[in-house]
Design a protein around this motif. Structure first.
Motif, PDB file in Angstrom:
ATOM      1  N   VAL A 126     -24.854  33.581  24.854  1.00 31.29           N
ATOM      2  CA  VAL A 126     -24.526  33.387  26.265  1.00 31.29           C
ATOM      3  C   VAL A 126     -23.603  32.185  26.400  1.00 31.29           C
ATOM      4  CG1 VAL A 126     -26.632  34.438  27.160  1.00 31.29           C
ATOM      5  CG2 VAL A 126     -26.616  31.998  26.621  1.00 31.29           C
ATOM      6  N   ARG A 129     -21.397  29.346  32.893  1.00 31.96           N
ATOM      7  CA  ARG A 129     -20.428  29.966  33.793  1.00 31.96           C
ATOM      8  C   ARG A 129     -19.233  29.053  34.077  1.00 31.96           C
ATOM      9  NH1 ARG A 129     -24.562  32.969  38.133  1.00 31.96           N
ATOM     10  NH2 ARG A 129     -25.268  34.556  36.634  1.00 31.96           N
ATOM     11  N   VAL A 237     -23.507  43.992  31.900  1.00 36.99           N
ATOM     12  CA  VAL A 237     -24.818  43.600  32.424  1.00 36.99           C
ATOM     13  C   VAL A 237     -25.168  44.578  33.540  1.00 36.99           C
ATOM     14  CG1 VAL A 237     -26.074  41.821  33.699  1.00 36.99           C
ATOM     15  CG2 VAL A 237     -24.506  41.175  31.854  1.00 36.99           C
ATOM     16  N   LEU A 359     -30.029  35.015  34.372  1.00 36.99           N
ATOM     17  CA  LEU A 359     -28.656  34.513  34.291  1.00 36.99           C
ATOM     18  C   LEU A 359     -28.333  33.594  35.459  1.00 36.99           C
ATOM     19  CD1 LEU A 359     -26.824  37.792  33.172  1.00 36.99           C
ATOM     20  CD2 LEU A 359     -27.735  35.949  31.737  1.00 36.99           C
ATOM     21  N   ASP A 360     -28.827  33.951  36.651  1.00 37.20           N
ATOM     22  CA  ASP A 360     -28.526  33.134  37.825  1.00 37.20           C
ATOM     23  C   ASP A 360     -29.249  31.787  37.783  1.00 37.20           C
ATOM     24  OD1 ASP A 360     -26.848  35.059  38.767  1.00 37.20           O
ATOM     25  OD2 ASP A 360     -28.180  35.807  40.333  1.00 37.20           O
ATOM     26  N   ILE A 364     -25.741  31.050  33.501  1.00 38.84           N
ATOM     27  CA  ILE A 364     -25.074  31.507  32.289  1.00 38.84           C
ATOM     28  C   ILE A 364     -24.545  32.924  32.486  1.00 38.84           C
ATOM     29  CG2 ILE A 364     -26.382  30.057  30.679  1.00 38.84           C
ATOM     30  CD1 ILE A 364     -28.271  32.415  30.226  1.00 38.84           C
ATOM     31  N   CYS A 365     -23.706  33.355  31.561  1.00 40.07           N
ATOM     32  CA  CYS A 365     -23.202  34.728  31.558  1.00 40.07           C
ATOM     33  C   CYS A 365     -23.238  35.259  30.137  1.00 40.07           C
ATOM     34  CB  CYS A 365     -21.788  34.813  32.140  1.00 40.07           C
ATOM     35  SG  CYS A 365     -20.544  33.859  31.231  1.00 40.07           S
ATOM     36  N   ILE A 366     -23.186  36.584  29.999  1.00 39.09           N
ATOM     37  CA  ILE A 366     -23.276  37.234  28.693  1.00 39.09           C
ATOM     38  C   ILE A 366     -21.896  37.747  28.289  1.00 39.09           C
ATOM     39  CG2 ILE A 366     -24.259  39.180  27.422  1.00 39.09           C
ATOM     40  CD1 ILE A 366     -26.730  38.975  29.135  1.00 39.09           C
ATOM     41  N   GLY A 375     -22.839  38.469  36.221  1.00 38.93           N
ATOM     42  CA  GLY A 375     -23.489  37.908  35.058  1.00 38.93           C
ATOM     43  C   GLY A 375     -22.831  38.235  33.737  1.00 38.93           C
ATOM     44  N   SER A 383     -19.449  34.694  38.604  1.00 36.65           N
ATOM     45  CA  SER A 383     -20.647  34.531  37.777  1.00 36.65           C
ATOM     46  C   SER A 383     -20.342  34.684  36.290  1.00 36.65           C
ATOM     47  CB  SER A 383     -21.716  35.558  38.185  1.00 36.65           C
ATOM     48  OG  SER A 383     -21.264  36.881  37.935  1.00 36.65           O
TER      49      SER A 383
END
Length: 565
Positions: A126, A129, A237, A359-360, A364-366, A375, A383
């Motif tokens: 991850v 953001r 996601v 994630l929120d 973080i984001c993937i 996300g 995001s």
């Protein structure tokens, strides 16, 4: 008693009706004494699941109907959808055991924290953001994997064993418990989160500073041995908290250090769970795990109906922290607990946390290969790795001008930059005319639905047309800018009709080709809008010559003969 009318086919055809009814059912049944939570999934009778979708009401204790007053009895159906009453299950935190040392750090591999003996699974890579920095690389897993009464923030994460080199330190802010989402609204529904991250040091660190570069290699989008749709990568996601389609098409997958790749079946969305105490709090009480994803092993996925441990389990001890993906390589959850065997159940369930609240909360984001959903690293709503672009706009912009377009030259190598060029002022007469057309559109139920859907996705479409190369190429090659100019000129009242063809490309072809690519690169909300309206509008395109035709079609779904006798 007659069978409820709203079966699986009805849910597939009317997902919005289901979502709205589910919210009402959740609000209604949560007021009943003894009800712990309300989810949705397949109705279970004994150990068998029915081919439908029911509202699942979780209770602390099942009682006979005659023991309850009439107002506390859960009816067999709610607004035509069946109900299913289940007792809350107790969960425990979680070869085949994969202790391989990988040259590339990626999802699905074994990790341990210094000074501990328990192994867990690195879910996926991850990133923080809105940060494109080279060193913005972290791993995501459960808090109960990274934290303990003696270890937590600052502890070194090792791969594959505690005796190997450090990947990097556990970060503060791990979460374990049920939290409201959206985070800024305490009255929002709460979701169980068991998640934490650790930074991955790409460079060797000596005495607090970098002494050599690029000593650790990371495969950012990869889950080892996933091999789903021919690849090991994460595509996007997906938020399934209110999505009945995940029960209609329920197969999911995970890769864990203990049981490797396994296939599961989503049985309940938003299931209640009695979870273990927080991992870093000695003697603390257990935690109410609200709104988890309840998954059972897919016995049809292996020749003998068992996993590599010869058990009918989706997960086992050590798989904690595994990422759960759907059949299209989209992340839906993070595995946290497995259930405890209770008669008459044969299969031991697994519980996963919904991915979007995680994630929120962790901001973080993937990293993903294609998708732009909330996300994902490529998200268009801020995001992901990029903040919301300044150029994101509407077709109608604040100074009451409307964007006109000119056709840009497009070659195999180059895409012209003018997707939405210069704004042209709107006269008062033109604005009145457009508002009258909008009012007529919104007089129809289908028109109101279409306008609401367009309002929700228009900014993302604009962003993808400007910035996503496959979408931009299709938009230009299929005369999108020219068609848009004709549509806007017509809506302003300057032309009587919209041409059905521009330079050999029909409006129907443009709509079909754009729909295909926008579903691939867009967020779930955009995909749902296309699934709801795309085929219908593309089919109607050859019959629609002006705004009145479009409004008439949305009103009654008329044919060519009735539109143009």
């Amino acid at each position: 008693m007659t069978e409820p009318l709203k079966d699986k086919a009805f849910v597939e055809a009317n997902p919005n009706d289901f979502r709205q009814a589910y919210h009402r059912a959740s609000e209604y049944f949560r007021k009943f004494p003894g009800v712990a939570g309300v989810g949705f999934g397949n109705k279970r009778v004994g150990v068998d699941y029915k081919d439908n979708i029911a509202f699942v009401i979780f209770v602390r204790e099942k009682k006979k109907e005659e023991e309850l007053p009439p107002e506390q009895r859960i009816p067999p159906s709610f607004e035509g959808y069946p109900t299913d009453v289940r007792v809350v299950e107790k969960g425990v935190a979680e070869v085949c055991d994969n202790q391989t040392k990988y040259d590339e750090i990626q999802g699905g591999i074994q990790i341990m924290v210094e000074g501990t003996d328990a192994a867990g699974t690195l879910g996926c890579i991850v990133k923080r953001r809105n940060d494109r920095g080279r060193e913005n690389v972290y791993l995501l897993t459960n808090k109960h994997v990274l934290y303990s009464p003696t270890k937590g923030a600052g502890a070194d994460v090792k791969h594959p064993t505690k005796d190997d080199d450090s990947l990097g330190p556990v970060q503060p802010g791990g979460l374990y418990g049920s939290f409201p989402h959206p985070p800024d609204n305490p009255a929002s529904p709460t979701y169980f989160i068991d998640a934490a991250i650790a930074r991955i040091n790409l460079d060797s660190v000596c005495s607090g500073c970098t002494c050599s570069h690029d000593t650790t290699t990371v495969a950012e989008t990869s889950i080892v041995d996933l091999q789903l749709n021919g690849v090991n990568t994460i595509a996007d996601v997906r938020d399934v908290r209110n999505d009945p389609d995940i029960v209609l098409h329920p197969q999911v997958f995970k890769v864990g250090r203990s049981t490797g790749k396994t296939a599961g079946i989503v049985r309940v969305v938003n299931a209640h769970l009695d979870a273990d105490p927080p991992p870093d709090q000695v003697g603390a009480p257990g935690v109410a795990g609200e709104n988890t994803i309840y998954i059972e092993f897919d016995v049809a996925s292996t020749p003998n109906g068992l996993n590599c441990h010869h058990q009918a389990r989706f997960t086992d001890a050590g798989d904690s922290g595994s990422i759960v993906v759907d059949a299209n390589n989209r992340v839906i959850g993070l595995h946290t607990h497995r259930g405890v065997a209770q008669a008459p159940l044969v299969l031991i369930p697994s519980h996963s946390c919904h991915i979007v609240p995680i994630l929120d909360y962790l901001n973080i984001c993937i990293p993903c290969t294609t998708g732009t959903s909330h996300g994902s690293s490529k998200a268009t709503d801020g995001s992901g790795l990029n903040p919301i672009p300044l150029e994101l706009g509407d077709f109608v912009i604040p100074d009451h001008s409307i964007v006109f377009v000119s056709q840009a030259d497009v070659t195999e190598e180059e895409v012209g930059p003018l997707a939405f060029p210069v704004p042209a002022p709107l006269s008062e007469e033109e604005e009145v005319h457009m508002r009258e057309l909008l009012a007529k559109l919104r007089e129809t139920e289908r028109g109101r639905e279409l306008h609401r859907a367009f309002r929700d996705v228009r900014r993302e479409i604009g962003y993808l047309v400007r910035n996503c190369r496959p979408v931009k190429v299709a938009w230009h090659r299929n005369q999108g800018p020219a068609f848009l100019a004709h549509v806007l000129n017509h809506l302003k009242g300057h032309t009587a009709e919209i041409p059905n063809e521009v330079q050999g490309v029909t409006l129907q072809i443009l709509l079909l080709r754009m729909s295909e690519l926008l579903k691939v690169h867009g967020q779930d909300s955009l995909r749902r809008a296309i699934e709801q309206f795309g085929a219908e509008l593309a089919e109607a395109a050859p019959m629609i010559r002006n705004a009145e035709d479009c409004i008439a079609f949305l009103r009654v779904g008329v044919s060519e003969e009735s539109l143009h006798p």
